[in-house]
Design a protein around this motif. Structure first.
Motif, PDB file in Angstrom:
ATOM      1  N   GLU A 118      35.852  35.315  23.065  1.00 60.61           N
ATOM      2  CA  GLU A 118      35.972  36.376  22.062  1.00 60.61           C
ATOM      3  C   GLU A 118      34.872  37.426  22.231  1.00 60.61           C
ATOM      4  O   GLU A 118      35.114  38.627  22.128  1.00 60.61           O
ATOM      5  CB  GLU A 118      35.933  35.774  20.651  1.00 60.61           C
ATOM      6  CG  GLU A 118      37.100  34.852  20.338  1.00 60.61           C
ATOM      7  CD  GLU A 118      38.441  35.559  20.483  1.00 60.61           C
ATOM      8  OE1 GLU A 118      38.527  36.754  20.128  1.00 60.61           O
ATOM      9  OE2 GLU A 118      39.401  34.914  20.956  1.00 60.61           O
ATOM     10  N   GLU A 119      33.644  36.962  22.481  1.00 55.86           N
ATOM     11  CA  GLU A 119      32.531  37.883  22.677  1.00 55.86           C
ATOM     12  C   GLU A 119      32.745  38.743  23.927  1.00 55.86           C
ATOM     13  O   GLU A 119      32.504  39.957  23.914  1.00 55.86           O
ATOM     14  CB  GLU A 119      31.223  37.103  22.783  1.00 55.86           C
ATOM     15  CG  GLU A 119      29.992  37.957  23.063  1.00 55.86           C
ATOM     16  CD  GLU A 119      29.649  38.898  21.925  1.00 55.86           C
ATOM     17  OE1 GLU A 119      28.932  39.890  22.183  1.00 55.86           O
ATOM     18  OE2 GLU A 119      30.109  38.659  20.791  1.00 55.86           O
ATOM     19  N   ILE A 120      33.199  38.121  25.001  1.00 57.20           N
ATOM     20  CA  ILE A 120      33.454  38.853  26.249  1.00 57.20           C
ATOM     21  C   ILE A 120      34.538  39.913  26.049  1.00 57.20           C
ATOM     22  O   ILE A 120      34.402  41.060  26.482  1.00 57.20           O
ATOM     23  CB  ILE A 120      33.858  37.873  27.371  1.00 57.20           C
ATOM     24  CG1 ILE A 120      32.659  37.012  27.774  1.00 57.20           C
ATOM     25  CG2 ILE A 120      34.388  38.626  28.592  1.00 57.20           C
ATOM     26  CD1 ILE A 120      33.013  35.868  28.717  1.00 57.20           C
ATOM     27  N   MET A 121      35.610  39.528  25.364  1.00 52.49           N
ATOM     28  CA  MET A 121      36.726  40.462  25.154  1.00 52.49           C
ATOM     29  C   MET A 121      36.293  41.638  24.280  1.00 52.49           C
ATOM     30  O   MET A 121      36.646  42.789  24.550  1.00 52.49           O
ATOM     31  CB  MET A 121      37.906  39.720  24.528  1.00 52.49           C
ATOM     32  CG  MET A 121      38.554  38.706  25.464  1.00 52.49           C
ATOM     33  SD  MET A 121      39.802  37.671  24.678  1.00 52.49           S
ATOM     34  CE  MET A 121      41.026  38.890  24.245  1.00 52.49           C
ATOM     35  N   LYS A 122      35.517  41.356  23.249  1.00 48.93           N
ATOM     36  CA  LYS A 122      35.056  42.417  22.353  1.00 48.93           C
ATOM     37  C   LYS A 122      34.151  43.398  23.092  1.00 48.93           C
ATOM     38  O   LYS A 122      34.320  44.633  22.994  1.00 48.93           O
ATOM     39  CB  LYS A 122      34.308  41.797  21.168  1.00 48.93           C
ATOM     40  CG  LYS A 122      33.772  42.833  20.189  1.00 48.93           C
ATOM     41  CD  LYS A 122      33.023  42.159  19.046  1.00 48.93           C
ATOM     42  CE  LYS A 122      32.433  43.214  18.102  1.00 48.93           C
ATOM     43  NZ  LYS A 122      31.669  42.579  16.988  1.00 48.93           N
ATOM     44  N   ARG A 123      33.208  42.871  23.872  1.00 50.72           N
ATOM     45  CA  ARG A 123      32.279  43.740  24.611  1.00 50.72           C
ATOM     46  C   ARG A 123      33.014  44.526  25.698  1.00 50.72           C
ATOM     47  O   ARG A 123      32.696  45.685  25.956  1.00 50.72           O
ATOM     48  CB  ARG A 123      31.156  42.900  25.221  1.00 50.72           C
ATOM     49  CG  ARG A 123      30.222  42.298  24.179  1.00 50.72           C
ATOM     50  CD  ARG A 123      29.144  41.459  24.818  1.00 50.72           C
ATOM     51  NE  ARG A 123      28.271  42.241  25.678  1.00 50.72           N
ATOM     52  CZ  ARG A 123      27.232  41.742  26.355  1.00 50.72           C
ATOM     53  NH1 ARG A 123      26.942  40.457  26.240  1.00 50.72           N
ATOM     54  NH2 ARG A 123      26.492  42.512  27.119  1.00 50.72           N
ATOM     55  N   TRP A 124      34.018  43.904  26.313  1.00 48.85           N
ATOM     56  CA  TRP A 124      34.781  44.611  27.351  1.00 48.85           C
ATOM     57  C   TRP A 124      35.558  45.781  26.750  1.00 48.85           C
ATOM     58  O   TRP A 124      35.594  46.871  27.318  1.00 48.85           O
ATOM     59  CB  TRP A 124      35.747  43.662  28.049  1.00 48.85           C
ATOM     60  CG  TRP A 124      36.561  44.361  29.117  1.00 48.85           C
ATOM     61  CD1 TRP A 124      36.184  44.595  30.399  1.00 48.85           C
ATOM     62  CD2 TRP A 124      37.868  44.925  28.972  1.00 48.85           C
ATOM     63  NE1 TRP A 124      37.186  45.282  31.072  1.00 48.85           N
ATOM     64  CE2 TRP A 124      38.224  45.497  30.217  1.00 48.85           C
ATOM     65  CE3 TRP A 124      38.768  45.015  27.910  1.00 48.85           C
ATOM     66  CZ2 TRP A 124      39.443  46.133  30.424  1.00 48.85           C
ATOM     67  CZ3 TRP A 124      39.985  45.651  28.117  1.00 48.85           C
ATOM     68  CH2 TRP A 124      40.314  46.205  29.355  1.00 48.85           C
ATOM     69  N   GLU A 125      36.207  45.565  25.616  1.00 48.79           N
ATOM     70  CA  GLU A 125      36.983  46.630  24.986  1.00 48.79           C
ATOM     71  C   GLU A 125      36.087  47.807  24.618  1.00 48.79           C
ATOM     72  O   GLU A 125      36.477  48.969  24.759  1.00 48.79           O
ATOM     73  CB  GLU A 125      37.716  46.092  23.754  1.00 48.79           C
ATOM     74  CG  GLU A 125      38.882  45.168  24.116  1.00 48.79           C
ATOM     75  CD  GLU A 125      39.576  44.598  22.898  1.00 48.79           C
ATOM     76  OE1 GLU A 125      39.065  44.817  21.778  1.00 48.79           O
ATOM     77  OE2 GLU A 125      40.616  43.942  23.059  1.00 48.79           O
TER      78      GLU A 125
END
Length: 273
Positions: free
Chosen positions: A14-21
């Motif tokens: 979830e953290e990776i996806m949020k930072r990527w977006e």
């Protein structure tokens, strides 16, 4: 990829996806965000990041198939190659930053982790680039075939008189096709006069004039007369300024005048009834 790295990625998914977006919004929004509705752009970003991470769970063939389907759909919709490459580069940055900020990642495993992640990301980038390149190569091939079919037909308009209308830019490859079509058509239609109409040629430079002169010489060698028609005032001025000699064969300003000249050369004329 090592199970420990996959587990680490999923534990912080979830953290990776949020930072990527957030990251991809900064690097790509200027290109695609203005051309698409905001919701559609965000929806595509979400689909992209889910697809990237989900490839970890799939076997190699299934992962490639899903990436191929996603890339083809976006390519056909007009998304640029930069969206894929910048998106993957942003994912690489976010992933490595997240991994290195994790205290559980010991120094001895840093290089192994970097290598695994680099190999995974590079594999996805290479496939996306291949899909994009292959799509455009196929499109270009189809366009060349269509151009070849439509390029420079020799049209018989009267007995012994034919017209070859030229449209668009003439390069060396197309000039060869024109020459072949011209000579084959003269023999097939038994033409004595050929009118080369350059009304649809936007620019006549030294190279184009050279190809036209070569075509006229070839026509003369097979026993026919060549007349160049469709010379607009700006084309005439360009020819004079470039010092191009077109004096070896007749020229006429319009197709009608060229046809009248062709009829005269074949001992005929148009009369009013």
């Amino acid at each position: 990829m090592q199970p420990s790295i996959i587990e680490m990625i999923y534990s912080q998914r979830e953290e990776i996806m949020k930072r990527w977006e957030e990251e991809v919004q900064r690097v790509s929004e200027n290109e695609m965000g203005r051309q698409l509705p905001y919701d559609k752009y965000n929806e595509t970003n979400a689909e992209f990041i889910h697809l990237i991470i989900d490839t970890l769970e799939l076997d190699q063939n299934e992962a490639k198939e899903k990436l191929r389907f996603f890339a083809e759909r976006l390519i056909h919709a007009g998304w640029p190659l930069s969206y894929f490459t910048q998106g993957m580069q942003a994912f690489r940055r976010v992933l490595l930053e997240t991994m290195t900020s994790n205290d559980s990642l010991q120094s001895k495993t840093v290089f192994t982790t970097f290598y695994e992640i680099e190999s995974w990301i590079d594999g996805i980038i290479n496939q996306l680039v291949d899909e994009y390149t292959g799509s455009w190569e196929n499109t270009l091939h189809l366009q060349k075939l269509a151009l070849k079919e439509l390029s420079a037909p020799l049209i018989p308009v009267f007995e012994k008189i034919s017209v070859m209308p030229l449209i668009g830019t003439i390069d060396t490859e197309r000039a060869k096709l024109i020459m072949e079509s011209l000579l084959e058509g003269i023999i097939e239609h038994r033409s004595q006069v050929v009118l080369i109409d350059i009304t649809g040629v936007p620019v006549v430079d030294t190279m184009v004039a050279h190809h036209i002169i070569q075509a006229s010489e070839a026509v003369r060698l097979v026993g026919a007369e060549c007349i160049l028609v469709g010379i607009r005032p700006e084309i005439a001025q360009t020819i004079v300024n470039l010092g191009i000699d077109l004096g070896k064969f007749p020229t006429r300003s319009t197709l009608r005048k060229g046809i009248e000249t062709g009829l005269e050369l074949t001992q005929r004329k148009i009369v009013d009834i």
